[in-house]
Design an enzyme around this catalytic site. Sequence first.
Site, PDB file in Angstrom:
ATOM      1  NE  ARG A 106       8.860  -7.582  -5.869  1.00 23.80           N
ATOM      2  CZ  ARG A 106       8.105  -6.542  -5.600  1.00 23.80           C
ATOM      3  NH1 ARG A 106       7.368  -6.532  -4.512  1.00 23.80           N
ATOM      4  NH2 ARG A 106       8.065  -5.493  -6.395  1.00 23.80           N
ATOM      5  CB  CYS A 108       8.697 -23.478 -10.380  1.00 25.52           C
ATOM      6  SG  CYS A 108       7.658 -24.665 -11.266  1.00 25.52           S
ATOM      7  CG  ASN A 164       2.585  -8.245  -3.714  1.00 29.75           C
ATOM      8  OD1 ASN A 164       1.671  -7.573  -3.260  1.00 29.75           O
ATOM      9  ND2 ASN A 164       3.557  -7.724  -4.419  1.00 29.75           N
ATOM     10  CD  GLU A 165       2.295  -5.751  -8.303  1.00 35.41           C
ATOM     11  OE1 GLU A 165       3.468  -5.892  -8.665  1.00 35.41           O
ATOM     12  OE2 GLU A 165       1.681  -4.680  -8.382  1.00 35.41           O
ATOM     13  CD  GLU A 169       1.134  -2.738  -4.031  1.00 33.27           C
ATOM     14  OE1 GLU A 169       1.894  -2.168  -4.833  1.00 33.27           O
ATOM     15  OE2 GLU A 169       1.308  -3.901  -3.659  1.00 33.27           O
ATOM     16  CG  HIS A 172       7.942   2.964  -3.705  1.00 34.79           C
ATOM     17  ND1 HIS A 172       6.746   3.447  -3.229  1.00 34.79           N
ATOM     18  CD2 HIS A 172       7.665   2.356  -4.881  1.00 34.79           C
ATOM     19  CE1 HIS A 172       5.785   3.135  -4.092  1.00 34.79           C
ATOM     20  NE2 HIS A 172       6.314   2.471  -5.103  1.00 34.79           N
TER      21      HIS A 172
HETATM   22  C1  GLA Z   1       4.267  -3.422  -6.639  1.00 35.40           C
HETATM   23  C2  GLA Z   1       4.379  -4.377  -5.471  1.00 35.40           C
HETATM   24  C3  GLA Z   1       4.824  -3.727  -4.205  1.00 35.40           C
HETATM   25  C4  GLA Z   1       5.871  -2.674  -4.472  1.00 35.40           C
HETATM   26  C5  GLA Z   1       5.348  -1.681  -5.468  1.00 35.40           C
HETATM   27  C6  GLA Z   1       6.318  -0.564  -5.746  1.00 35.40           C
HETATM   28  O1  GLA Z   1       3.010  -2.962  -6.845  1.00 35.40           O
HETATM   29  O2  GLA Z   1       3.209  -5.088  -5.235  1.00 35.40           O
HETATM   30  O3  GLA Z   1       5.312  -4.719  -3.351  1.00 35.40           O
HETATM   31  O4  GLA Z   1       7.009  -3.289  -4.959  1.00 35.40           O
HETATM   32  O5  GLA Z   1       5.117  -2.338  -6.671  1.00 35.40           O
HETATM   33  O6  GLA Z   1       5.790   0.362  -6.659  1.00 35.40           O
HETATM   34 ZN    ZN Z   2       8.313 -24.554 -13.449  1.00 39.10          ZN
END
Ligand code: GLA
Ligand code: ZN
Length: 683
Positions: free
Chosen positions: A114, A118, A152-153, A315, A366
């Site tokens: 994931r 780009c 996400n992140e 989270e 997890h």
């Molecule tokens: C990150 C991601 C989540 C998951 C957690 C696991 O924070 O945003 O999707 O992968 O890590 O700790």
């Molecule tokens: Zn690129």
Amino acid sequence: MREVGGVIFPKILFGGDYNPEQYPKQIWDEDMRLFRLAGIDVATVNVFSWALNQPDENTYKFDWLDEVMDKLHANGIYACMGTGTAAHPAWMARKYPDVLAVDYQGTKRKFGRRHNSCPNSPTFLKYSGLIARKLAERYKSHPALLLWHVNNEYGVRCYCGNCEMTFREWLKKRYGSLEKVNEAWYTRFWGHTLYDWEDIVLPSGLSEGLDKSDSDKTAFQGATLDYYRFASESLLNCYLTEYNAIKEVIPDAIVTTNFQGNGTYKPLDYFKWAKHMDIAALDMYPPNDASASYTALRYDLMRGMKDGAPFMLMESTPGVLNWKSVNPLKRPGAMRLQSYQAVARGAETVMFFQLRRSSGAYEKFHGAVIDHAGHENTRVFRECAELGNELRNLEGALPGSRMNSRVAILFDWENWWAVEFNGGPTTRLKYLDQVQKYYDAFYENHIQTDIVSVDSDLNQYEIIIAPLLYMVKPGVAGKLENFVENGGTLIVTFFSGVANENDQVVLGGYPGELRKLLGIWVEEIDALFPNQKNVAVIKRETENLGKSYECGLVCEIVHPEGAEVIAEFGSDFYVGSPSLTRHRFGKGEAWYTGSDPEPVFLQTWVAHLCECKGISPLLHVPPGVEVTQRIKEGTRYTFLLNHTGYAQKVDIGEQPRHDLLNDTFVSGVLEIPPAGVMILREA
Ligand code: GLA
Ligand code: ZN
């Protein structure tokens, strides 16, 4: 649910990531029963479901999500709607390889994992914007919809040809001419003169990189600094593409994304991001050996994102992690205590990754609220349910409250990048370590601090710490002068004021633009080996700072020009030269430390400065007990958190206060059990 008078949520929300698409529908109803039992009122859905929602270029399918949304609503649970764009669908990678990012060594990714897109891929920008719009159109009136969780992140840095072209355009905008780029990057060094925009390549492992895996090790800091700025902005542009798509459909939508790296993620300049977020949000997975002040600092930083506004804990794990080399269980009570610490410092949600444990692939071990056993008879579920129900009982008490700090620590991402580029006195100079050290000194004194950007309004504070302010950007020196002139106390530490915003040294003596304010100049900088120390001998015992303290890391040879010498080095050839100075400037004073003092001294020093300003702890509490205060419409909520393994006593005075978690009125000496929490409302 829309923001009214600074309040975004009706209560401290409880929930987390929910991925029902990973398991059979029969389980969904059982999920709802368990959620109700656990007091869960928010579920983040659709975070990794792009592939499911858009099986090919022209088909969108949301039936499964409709069903989930309806179920959530029927059970009184809000949805935090993910846009799902943190992993692109396989068809997209197959058909449009421009979505596949290229790494620092120039290797193009294949479909997989994931965070793989780009950020400047036209395909990615087009389709991520589109799916966000489709989701907004579909769910804009859905009663379960509370807010939006974009992607996400975020975090990819890409080195593809397309990013290179976009970088050139970005530079044209920033500098206007190639001549200015040459100046900013100092290209006469190693004969790097750029003759044509085409000569600009990304500073990667194939060009300026000096180390295969560490992009900080660069031959041209100016170029790398600009690339880091560009990379952070490129991802911000991805976020904004989705943000705008959502807002065009739902103008009053609440939109955010979750910050990674516990809020101190180096590649992204989160202060710049937060301006475009309706509420700041972070994920918290501290190192196994993290102290309570490690997490405290990061929550305070999140509060600093939007001038003191509350934030979301998006989270954390309810029980255990799966991605460290050793993944210990959170001990009984630890999850509750850690969750309340976030709330104590301004969080308005306690959310987990995740609500039900997956049974396959990378994260199957997890922690989750509902474990593989699938029922409520587990320790983790019981602890979650207790917390969920406690938060439910707090009702609307805390949302929208603020904290009042008189001390601030400056934090700056570009400075962080620049400090850690190679070529300084020692690679042991770590920005976060220095920020944490000063933070800890206040934390141990139970003095609440804010962590703010150099762009913040500094005049609301009485004490400001600028740890390792190596890069002084335009306007910052003037702002600090103004702060001190008006009576503020400032601490600046070694290796500050050295460079400008292009990471070029300010000539004429360090600390450059801060020289006048600090009343000193620095001639040489000595770097010490890990076990090597010097001693600082305090000259003015009246100052209440003790007689001497140990220092290390770097020792600077400082010449006072107006500042008083408070301490001198006790050994080496610079024995007798100043290690700590104070300059009275206007109505205030600016302190400078030319070395890295031992923590005990920092505690004494900041306690002394606080005392001079009449800043005292909220309550006198023993070590290991954390005290914070949130204030809402004049009502004060004092949090007491016992981070130790034994009961602690705290005297709160004679005035009775409402103990919200036990719903009783208390006064005098209270006993807080190990890992215990109290929230006291001033009655
Ligand atoms: C990150 C991601 C989540 C998951 C957690 C696991 O924070 O945003 O999707 O992968 O890590 O700790
Ligand atoms: Zn690129």
